[in-house]
Design a protein around this motif. Structure first.
Motif, short mmCIF file in Angstrom:
data_model
loop_
_atom_site.label_atom_id
_atom_site.label_comp_id
_atom_site.label_asym_id
_atom_site.label_seq_id
_atom_site.Cartn_x
_atom_site.Cartn_y
_atom_site.Cartn_z
N GLU A 63 34.52 40.94 39.56
CA GLU A 63 34.51 41.81 40.74
C GLU A 63 34.11 43.22 40.28
O GLU A 63 34.94 44.13 40.22
CB GLU A 63 35.91 41.85 41.40
CG GLU A 63 36.40 40.54 41.95
CD GLU A 63 35.77 40.17 43.29
OE1 GLU A 63 34.81 40.83 43.72
OE2 GLU A 63 36.24 39.20 43.87
N TYR A 91 41.84 46.05 46.69
CA TYR A 91 41.34 44.68 46.51
C TYR A 91 41.95 43.75 47.57
O TYR A 91 41.24 43.01 48.26
CB TYR A 91 41.69 44.23 45.11
CG TYR A 91 41.09 42.92 44.64
CD1 TYR A 91 40.05 42.28 45.32
CD2 TYR A 91 41.56 42.32 43.47
CE1 TYR A 91 39.51 41.09 44.85
CE2 TYR A 91 41.03 41.13 43.01
CZ TYR A 91 40.00 40.52 43.69
OH TYR A 91 39.48 39.34 43.23
N ALA A 95 39.94 42.04 50.77
CA ALA A 95 39.95 40.58 50.87
C ALA A 95 40.50 40.15 52.23
O ALA A 95 39.99 39.20 52.85
CB ALA A 95 40.77 39.97 49.73
N GLU A 99 38.66 37.96 55.14
CA GLU A 99 39.30 36.75 55.66
C GLU A 99 39.38 36.79 57.19
O GLU A 99 39.10 35.80 57.87
CB GLU A 99 40.70 36.61 55.08
CG GLU A 99 41.42 35.37 55.54
CD GLU A 99 42.83 35.27 54.99
OE1 GLU A 99 43.65 34.61 55.65
OE2 GLU A 99 43.12 35.86 53.93
N PRO A 182 34.90 41.69 48.19
CA PRO A 182 35.29 40.84 47.06
C PRO A 182 34.59 39.49 47.09
O PRO A 182 34.36 38.92 48.16
CB PRO A 182 36.80 40.65 47.26
CG PRO A 182 37.23 41.73 48.18
CD PRO A 182 36.04 42.07 49.02
N ALA A 185 39.21 35.77 46.39
CA ALA A 185 40.50 36.26 46.88
C ALA A 185 41.35 36.64 45.67
O ALA A 185 41.33 35.94 44.66
CB ALA A 185 41.19 35.17 47.69
#
Length: 193
Positions: A63, A91, A95, A99, A182, A185
């Motif tokens: 990442e 982060y 993420a 999502e 990202p 996950a």
């Protein structure tokens, strides 16, 4: 467009809750109360910072944008004792945003497929078909609102955590975090038993 977020009164909150929101859309009311997780107390500890640094060191290769997040926070808050905890919060927040974006895409895809099946179903009388379509539309709108409430709650939690970890960051810095998408996950960080 979704209706604006309307925070509930403090008297409406349960003991220990951190935030609460209510959305009203058509005849659908979606409300949520967030209760602080025991994990929240662990964020900001020396142990969490060590695990966040260890995770950063093992993840930054996969990442690479995490290095830019590191540099952004470090330039604004040099010498911060909770630098890696703050990077971890960025982060996790980014993420979560991705999502929720996938959740909305899946919801729209599923909704469109259902609507197509209902419209094509010749066994339903026209009057029943419209009422079923209306139910599906209301269900989809309620789910969109729920996702929006959860996104807002998670973003508020992120800002609170960042403020506690490194102090209030410049709005431009926070906006630059939005460029981080990202690839994976983040793995959960857990305190040692």
């Amino acid at each position: 467009p979704h209706p604006p977020i309307r925070p509930l009164k403090m008297s409406d909150l349960s003991p220990g809750s951190t935030s609460s929101y209510a959305f009203v859309h058509s005849n659908v009311v979606v409300s949520t109360v967030s209760v602080e997780s025991p994990m929240e107390k662990w964020i900001g500890t020396d142990q969490y910072e060590l695990l966040a640094k260890k995770d950063y060191d093992s993840t930054v290769e996969f990442e690479p944008y995490l290095k830019k997040v590191h540099d952004l926070i470090e330039s604004e808050r040099p010498g911060s004792e909770r630098l890696f905890s703050a990077i971890r919060m960025v982060y996790e927040m980014r993420a979560d945003v991705l999502e929720k974006r996938r959740d909305l895409f899946d919801l729209e895809y599923s909704f469109n497929a259902k609507m197509g099946r209902i419209r094509a179903d010749a066994s339903f009388p026209a009057r029943d078909k419209q009422s079923r379509l209306d139910v599906e539309i209301n269900d989809m709108n309620a789910e969109k609102i729920r996702i929006g409430v959860e996104s807002r709650r998670n973003y508020d939690r992120f800002l609170k955590q960042m403020n506690a970890l490194v102090g209030e960051l410049n709005e431009a810095t926070i906006e630059r975090f939005a460029a981080f998408e990202p690839r994976f996950a983040p793995r959960p960080l857990r305190p040692d038993p």
